[in-house]
Design a protein around this motif. Structure first.
Motif, short mmCIF file in Angstrom:
data_model
loop_
_atom_site.label_atom_id
_atom_site.label_comp_id
_atom_site.label_asym_id
_atom_site.label_seq_id
_atom_site.Cartn_x
_atom_site.Cartn_y
_atom_site.Cartn_z
N ASP A 11 0.86 -1.18 0.00
CA ASP A 11 0.00 0.00 0.00
C ASP A 11 0.90 1.24 0.00
O ASP A 11 1.65 1.45 0.95
N PRO A 12 0.83 2.07 -1.04
CA PRO A 12 1.73 3.22 -1.11
C PRO A 12 1.55 4.23 0.03
O PRO A 12 2.49 4.92 0.39
N TYR A 13 0.36 4.30 0.61
CA TYR A 13 0.11 5.26 1.67
C TYR A 13 0.43 4.72 3.05
O TYR A 13 0.63 5.46 3.98
N GLY A 14 0.47 3.43 3.18
CA GLY A 14 0.67 2.85 4.50
C GLY A 14 -0.51 3.17 5.39
O GLY A 14 -1.64 3.28 4.93
N LYS A 15 -0.23 3.38 6.67
CA LYS A 15 -1.31 3.75 7.59
C LYS A 15 -0.78 4.78 8.59
O LYS A 15 0.43 4.95 8.74
N LYS A 16 -1.70 5.44 9.25
CA LYS A 16 -1.34 6.45 10.23
C LYS A 16 -0.47 5.79 11.29
O LYS A 16 -0.79 4.72 11.81
N GLY A 17 0.67 6.41 11.57
CA GLY A 17 1.60 5.87 12.55
C GLY A 17 2.83 5.25 11.91
O GLY A 17 3.84 5.08 12.56
N ASP A 18 2.75 4.90 10.62
CA ASP A 18 3.91 4.36 9.91
C ASP A 18 4.98 5.45 9.75
O ASP A 18 4.71 6.63 9.94
N THR A 19 6.17 5.04 9.37
CA THR A 19 7.23 5.99 9.06
C THR A 19 6.75 6.95 7.97
O THR A 19 6.15 6.51 6.99
N ASN A 20 6.97 8.22 8.16
CA ASN A 20 6.61 9.27 7.20
C ASN A 20 5.12 9.44 6.99
O ASN A 20 4.69 10.06 6.02
N TRP A 21 4.29 8.93 7.88
CA TRP A 21 2.85 9.04 7.69
C TRP A 21 2.39 10.50 7.66
O TRP A 21 1.46 10.84 6.94
N GLN A 22 3.07 11.37 8.41
CA GLN A 22 2.65 12.77 8.46
C GLN A 22 2.91 13.47 7.13
O GLN A 22 2.08 14.26 6.67
N GLN A 23 4.05 13.18 6.51
CA GLN A 23 4.33 13.75 5.19
C GLN A 23 3.28 13.31 4.18
O GLN A 23 2.80 14.11 3.38
N ASN A 67 -8.91 6.37 10.60
CA ASN A 67 -7.88 5.60 9.91
C ASN A 67 -8.41 4.87 8.68
O ASN A 67 -7.65 4.52 7.80
N ASN A 68 -9.70 4.60 8.61
CA ASN A 68 -10.27 3.95 7.44
C ASN A 68 -10.20 4.85 6.20
O ASN A 68 -10.33 4.37 5.09
N TRP A 69 -10.05 6.13 6.40
CA TRP A 69 -10.01 7.08 5.29
C TRP A 69 -8.60 7.64 5.05
O TRP A 69 -8.42 8.49 4.21
N TYR A 70 -7.61 7.19 5.80
CA TYR A 70 -6.25 7.73 5.67
C TYR A 70 -5.73 7.48 4.27
O TYR A 70 -5.87 6.38 3.76
N PRO A 71 -5.10 8.43 3.62
CA PRO A 71 -4.86 9.81 4.02
C PRO A 71 -5.88 10.80 3.49
O PRO A 71 -5.75 12.00 3.68
N ASP A 124 -6.64 18.13 16.03
CA ASP A 124 -7.53 17.00 15.71
C ASP A 124 -6.92 16.02 14.68
O ASP A 124 -7.42 14.92 14.52
N TYR A 125 -5.87 16.45 14.00
CA TYR A 125 -5.28 15.63 12.93
C TYR A 125 -3.89 15.08 13.28
O TYR A 125 -3.29 14.40 12.48
N GLU A 126 -3.39 15.40 14.47
CA GLU A 126 -2.06 14.92 14.88
C GLU A 126 -2.11 13.49 15.36
O GLU A 126 -3.09 12.98 15.78
#
Length: 126
Positions: A11-23, A67-71, A124-126
């Motif tokens: 999955d190119p986006y990964g999930k919230k909490g993965d490395t570089n998820w904020q970028q 998280n179901n809609w990330y990003p 709310d998004y951190e």
């Protein structure tokens, strides 16, 4: 960064909490928000629901962090900031960072008079 996620997880986006998820959240959220806004203004099309604004007057960008809609859900961050008074140009300039906190700090430097509102929205998004 997205190619590394794709290789590691498929999955190119990964999930919230993965490395570089904020970028990824900031970049994809901004891209999805701008796509939605431009299609709304110039094509009368809602890219979130996939139907014309004429038949769908609901606001799809009220989605909060899920998280179901990330990003994709990060588009709502920019929608809320725009409604608070932040310009497209200053939000885009503030994206020159690797973290959501860095984005917040860049944006509040441009808008010190609405720092409290910006901080509350971004939290709310951190």
């Amino acid at each position: 960064m997205e190619s590394l996620n794709s290789i590691a997880t498929g999955d190119p986006y990964g999930k919230k909490g993965d490395t570089n998820w904020q970028q990824i959240a900031l970049a994809e959220g901004w891209a999805n928000y701008r796509e939605w806004d431009l299609a709304r203004r110039y094509l009368n099309w809602n890219t979130i629901s996939g139907v014309s604004w004429i038949s769908d007057q609901t606001n799809p960008l009220t989605i909060k962090t899920d998280n179901n809609w990330y990003p994709e859900n990060y588009s709502a961050l920019f929608y809320e900031l725009r409604n608070t008074g932040c310009s497209f140009a200053n939000m885009e300039k503030s994206l020159c960072t690797y973290t959501i906190a860095g984005f917040r700090d860049n944006l509040t430097a441009k808008y010190p008079s609405i720092k409290t509102q910006i901080t509350k929205i971004v939290k709310d998004y951190e």
